[in-house]
Motif scaffolding. Structure first.
Motif, PDB file in Angstrom:
ATOM      1  N   ASP A 177       0.799  -1.228   0.085  1.00 15.27           N
ATOM      2  CA  ASP A 177      -0.010   0.121  -0.168  1.00 15.27           C
ATOM      3  C   ASP A 177       0.976   1.245  -0.075  1.00 15.27           C
ATOM      4  OD1 ASP A 177      -2.569  -0.667  -0.206  1.00 15.27           O
ATOM      5  OD2 ASP A 177      -3.277   0.189   1.714  1.00 15.27           O
ATOM      6  N   ARG A 178       1.825   1.273   0.899  1.00  8.85           N
ATOM      7  CA  ARG A 178       2.927   2.611   1.098  1.00  8.85           C
ATOM      8  C   ARG A 178       3.778   2.576  -0.349  1.00  8.85           C
ATOM      9  NH1 ARG A 178       6.472   4.712   4.736  1.00  8.85           N
ATOM     10  NH2 ARG A 178       7.128   6.351   3.522  1.00  8.85           N
ATOM     11  N   MET A 179       3.931   1.504  -1.035  1.00  9.63           N
ATOM     12  CA  MET A 179       4.793   1.493  -2.013  1.00  9.63           C
ATOM     13  C   MET A 179       3.747   2.018  -3.444  1.00  9.63           C
ATOM     14  SD  MET A 179       6.917  -1.805  -2.554  1.00  9.63           S
ATOM     15  CE  MET A 179       7.053  -1.907  -4.481  1.00  9.63           C
ATOM     16  N   ARG A 180       2.473   1.711  -3.557  1.00 11.68           N
ATOM     17  CA  ARG A 180       1.489   2.534  -4.332  1.00 11.68           C
ATOM     18  C   ARG A 180       1.377   3.805  -4.098  1.00 11.68           C
ATOM     19  NH1 ARG A 180      -2.374  -1.825  -3.778  1.00 11.68           N
ATOM     20  NH2 ARG A 180      -0.874  -3.423  -4.580  1.00 11.68           N
ATOM     21  N   THR A 181       1.317   4.244  -2.831  1.00 12.66           N
ATOM     22  CA  THR A 181       0.823   5.926  -2.475  1.00 12.66           C
ATOM     23  C   THR A 181       2.269   6.434  -2.689  1.00 12.66           C
ATOM     24  OG1 THR A 181       0.091   4.633  -0.551  1.00 12.66           O
ATOM     25  CG2 THR A 181       0.076   7.169  -0.654  1.00 12.66           C
ATOM     26  N   ASP A 182       3.323   6.099  -2.600  1.00 15.65           N
ATOM     27  CA  ASP A 182       4.781   6.534  -2.713  1.00 15.65           C
ATOM     28  C   ASP A 182       4.705   6.645  -4.225  1.00 15.65           C
ATOM     29  OD1 ASP A 182       5.464   6.831  -0.451  1.00 15.65           O
ATOM     30  OD2 ASP A 182       7.075   5.140  -0.412  1.00 15.65           O
ATOM     31  N   PHE A 183       4.501   5.841  -5.079  1.00 10.92           N
ATOM     32  CA  PHE A 183       4.664   5.618  -6.539  1.00 10.92           C
ATOM     33  C   PHE A 183       3.633   6.818  -7.221  1.00 10.92           C
ATOM     34  CE2 PHE A 183       3.090   3.986 -10.531  1.00 10.92           C
ATOM     35  CZ  PHE A 183       4.219   4.248 -11.368  1.00 10.92           C
ATOM     36  N   VAL A 184       2.460   6.864  -6.831  1.00 10.19           N
ATOM     37  CA  VAL A 184       1.545   7.797  -7.306  1.00 10.19           C
ATOM     38  C   VAL A 184       2.001   9.379  -6.814  1.00 10.19           C
ATOM     39  CG1 VAL A 184      -0.879   8.743  -7.252  1.00 10.19           C
ATOM     40  CG2 VAL A 184      -0.495   6.503  -7.124  1.00 10.19           C
ATOM     41  N   ALA A 185       2.526   9.388  -5.734  1.00 11.05           N
ATOM     42  CA  ALA A 185       3.102  10.843  -5.170  1.00 11.05           C
ATOM     43  C   ALA A 185       4.166  11.145  -6.072  1.00 11.05           C
ATOM     44  CB  ALA A 185       3.405  10.682  -3.791  1.00 11.05           C
ATOM     45  N   ASN A 186       5.103  10.047  -6.311  1.00  9.21           N
ATOM     46  CA  ASN A 186       6.475  10.459  -7.145  1.00  9.21           C
ATOM     47  C   ASN A 186       5.886  10.939  -8.663  1.00  9.21           C
ATOM     48  OD1 ASN A 186       8.517  10.099  -5.495  1.00  9.21           O
ATOM     49  ND2 ASN A 186       8.494   7.961  -5.552  1.00  9.21           N
ATOM     50  N   ALA A 187       5.174  10.087  -9.169  1.00  7.16           N
ATOM     51  CA  ALA A 187       4.589  10.204 -10.578  1.00  7.16           C
ATOM     52  C   ALA A 187       3.939  11.597 -10.793  1.00  7.16           C
ATOM     53  CB  ALA A 187       3.762   9.240 -10.881  1.00  7.16           C
ATOM     54  N   SER A 188       3.074  11.796  -9.561  1.00  2.79           N
ATOM     55  CA  SER A 188       2.450  13.250  -9.721  1.00  2.79           C
ATOM     56  C   SER A 188       3.385  14.446  -9.754  1.00  2.79           C
ATOM     57  CB  SER A 188       1.091  13.318  -8.644  1.00  2.79           C
ATOM     58  OG  SER A 188       0.565  12.254  -8.520  1.00  2.79           O
ATOM     59  N   HIS A 189       4.629  14.154  -8.846  1.00  5.55           N
ATOM     60  CA  HIS A 189       5.314  15.119  -8.618  1.00  5.55           C
ATOM     61  C   HIS A 189       6.224  15.412  -9.911  1.00  5.55           C
ATOM     62  CE1 HIS A 189       8.196  17.628  -6.815  1.00  5.55           C
ATOM     63  NE2 HIS A 189       9.349  16.912  -7.208  1.00  5.55           N
ATOM     64  N   GLU A 190       6.678  14.461 -10.608  1.00  5.85           N
ATOM     65  CA  GLU A 190       7.244  14.308 -11.952  1.00  5.85           C
ATOM     66  C   GLU A 190       6.557  14.955 -12.844  1.00  5.85           C
ATOM     67  OE1 GLU A 190      10.670  13.586 -12.183  1.00  5.85           O
ATOM     68  OE2 GLU A 190      10.592  12.743 -10.075  1.00  5.85           O
ATOM     69  N   LEU A 191       5.377  14.863 -12.901  1.00  7.35           N
ATOM     70  CA  LEU A 191       4.751  15.405 -14.031  1.00  7.35           C
ATOM     71  C   LEU A 191       4.286  16.781 -13.755  1.00  7.35           C
ATOM     72  CD1 LEU A 191       2.175  12.576 -14.836  1.00  7.35           C
ATOM     73  CD2 LEU A 191       3.703  13.585 -16.453  1.00  7.35           C
ATOM     74  N   ARG A 192       4.111  17.156 -12.290  1.00  2.00           N
ATOM     75  CA  ARG A 192       3.848  18.467 -12.069  1.00  2.00           C
ATOM     76  C   ARG A 192       4.876  19.573 -12.179  1.00  2.00           C
ATOM     77  NH1 ARG A 192       1.135  21.893 -11.572  1.00  2.00           N
ATOM     78  NH2 ARG A 192      -0.521  22.673  -9.973  1.00  2.00           N
ATOM     79  N   THR A 193       6.067  19.053 -11.985  1.00  2.00           N
ATOM     80  CA  THR A 193       7.216  19.869 -12.278  1.00  2.00           C
ATOM     81  C   THR A 193       7.292  20.531 -13.808  1.00  2.00           C
ATOM     82  OG1 THR A 193       8.060  18.556 -10.531  1.00  2.00           O
ATOM     83  CG2 THR A 193       9.756  20.157 -11.800  1.00  2.00           C
ATOM     84  N   PRO A 194       7.077  19.754 -14.509  1.00  3.81           N
ATOM     85  CA  PRO A 194       7.315  20.373 -16.073  1.00  3.81           C
ATOM     86  C   PRO A 194       6.161  21.033 -16.274  1.00  3.81           C
ATOM     87  CG  PRO A 194       7.079  17.866 -16.143  1.00  3.81           C
ATOM     88  CD  PRO A 194       7.260  18.372 -14.894  1.00  3.81           C
ATOM     89  N   LEU A 195       5.183  20.504 -15.788  1.00  8.93           N
ATOM     90  CA  LEU A 195       3.849  21.321 -16.075  1.00  8.93           C
ATOM     91  C   LEU A 195       3.470  22.898 -15.297  1.00  8.93           C
ATOM     92  CD1 LEU A 195       0.711  20.867 -17.156  1.00  8.93           C
ATOM     93  CD2 LEU A 195       0.117  20.090 -15.152  1.00  8.93           C
ATOM     94  N   ALA A 196       4.187  23.047 -14.348  1.00 12.26           N
ATOM     95  CA  ALA A 196       4.456  24.195 -13.565  1.00 12.26           C
ATOM     96  C   ALA A 196       5.167  25.114 -14.389  1.00 12.26           C
ATOM     97  CB  ALA A 196       4.680  24.023 -12.181  1.00 12.26           C
ATOM     98  N   SER A 197       6.244  24.650 -14.955  1.00 14.22           N
ATOM     99  CA  SER A 197       7.188  25.270 -15.899  1.00 14.22           C
ATOM    100  C   SER A 197       6.260  25.864 -17.087  1.00 14.22           C
ATOM    101  CB  SER A 197       8.323  24.500 -16.064  1.00 14.22           C
ATOM    102  OG  SER A 197       9.098  24.778 -17.297  1.00 14.22           O
ATOM    103  N   LEU A 198       5.712  24.783 -17.725  1.00 15.69           N
ATOM    104  CA  LEU A 198       5.090  25.333 -18.836  1.00 15.69           C
ATOM    105  C   LEU A 198       3.967  26.230 -18.610  1.00 15.69           C
ATOM    106  CD1 LEU A 198       3.885  21.840 -20.860  1.00 15.69           C
ATOM    107  CD2 LEU A 198       4.996  24.079 -21.668  1.00 15.69           C
ATOM    108  N   MET A 199       3.108  26.116 -17.464  1.00 17.79           N
ATOM    109  CA  MET A 199       2.140  27.424 -17.092  1.00 17.79           C
ATOM    110  C   MET A 199       3.029  28.559 -16.942  1.00 17.79           C
ATOM    111  SD  MET A 199      -0.391  24.721 -15.019  1.00 17.79           S
ATOM    112  CE  MET A 199      -0.790  25.917 -13.837  1.00 17.79           C
TER     113      MET A 199
END
Ligand code: ADP
Length: 272
Positions: A32-54
């Protein structure tokens, strides 16, 4: 899943049963923990370039509205960020497809020498740009294994690309296909770059694990390459052995199971 049913006819099993229940729970929590970490990491990795684009879009709507030179520069950066998001999404999709197929054995026959040659040929232009020479050695006979050719192309591409990118200073990468009686078929990718410190080696195949996040980003990495490699190799009952000496370079060796050698039949025309 928590198992609580008593074991019939075994009076002494009670104590053991508690241990089992506890273990199952911790395992479930860990997953469960691994899944939550993975979703958090993936969201963060996508959020960074998106923030830069915006940010760039806002700048172009406002302060840089009439600055043609700045707009050209910003468009290039924006394309770069969008491409980074696309790479991440492709890798995430690859991982989820592989997870769905994790328990299905791959079908097909793969000519190992031909597959590795195809990968090396397609990566030579990229290697040349980095000033790296790829040396390829093949056995004098055809080596066939059971497997999925597209997945194995993905594995070797990832490893050879990493060797060229991260081992760039070594100027040379050696790719060797061997097929020894006892060991079974192997593909070894060796670079002569900076190598990897011992404490990082066991963690390299974890999702989003990078020795140096900035270097990985500038080299267009997603941090998912070796996690994908590990998934594919597990499905192929193959092992990845990593050896590295800081200052001398790294060796990534893929060992196939000798029992999975394929039939010596001509493979389909898949190497376009
Ligand atoms: P990335 O997308 O960052 O390249 P990978 O999963 O392919 O992700 O690799 C994980 C990390 O392992 C890389 O970020 C890099 O730090 C390290 N690495 C992989 N291959 C090599 C190599 N040949 N030499 C040195 N470091 C490497």
């Amino acid at each position: 899943e928590v198992r609580v049913a008593p074991v019939a006819g075994d009076r002494d099993s009670g104590g053991g049963l508690f241990v089992l229940t506890f273990r199952d729970l911790t395992e479930a929590r860990r997953m469960d923990r691994m899944r939550t970490d993975f979703v958090a990491n993936a969201s963060h990795e996508l959020r960074t370039p998106l923030a830069s684009l915006m940010g760039f879009i806002e700048t172009m709507q406002g302060p840089a509205r009439d600055d043609e030179a700045a707009r050209i520069r910003f468009f290039a950066i924006m394309l770069d960020q969008a491409q980074r998001m696309a790479r991440l999404i492709d890798d995430l999709l690859s991982l989820s497809r592989l997870e769905m197929r994790a328990h299905v054995a791959p079908e097909g026959q793969v000519d190992l020498g031909r597959t590795v040659t195809h990968v090396v040929d397609s990566l030579r232009p990229m290697a040349n740009e980095l000033g790296v020479e790829i040396e390829l050695s093949l056995p004098d006979h055809t080596v066939m294994i059971s497997g999925d050719v597209d997945e194995l192309i993905q594995v070797f591409s990832n490893l050879v690309e990493n060797a060229c990118k991260y081992g760039q200073t070594g100027k040379r990468v050696e790719v060797t296909v061997t097929d020894m009686d006892k060991e079974g078929p192997q593909v070894t990718i060796q670079d002569f770059g900076p190598g990897i410190a011992k404490e990082h080696v066991p963690r390299l195949t974890e999702r989003f694990y990078r020795v140096d996040v900035e270097t990985s980003r500038t080299k267009k990495g997603t941090g998912l390459g070796l996690a994908i490699v590990k998934h594919i190799l597990t499905r192929h009952r193959a092992r990845l052995i990593i050896r590295s000496t800081p200052g001398e370079g790294s060796t990534f060796c893929v060992k196939f199971n000798p029992a999975d050698q394929g039939e010596a039949v001509a493979s389909k025309e898949i190497y376009k």
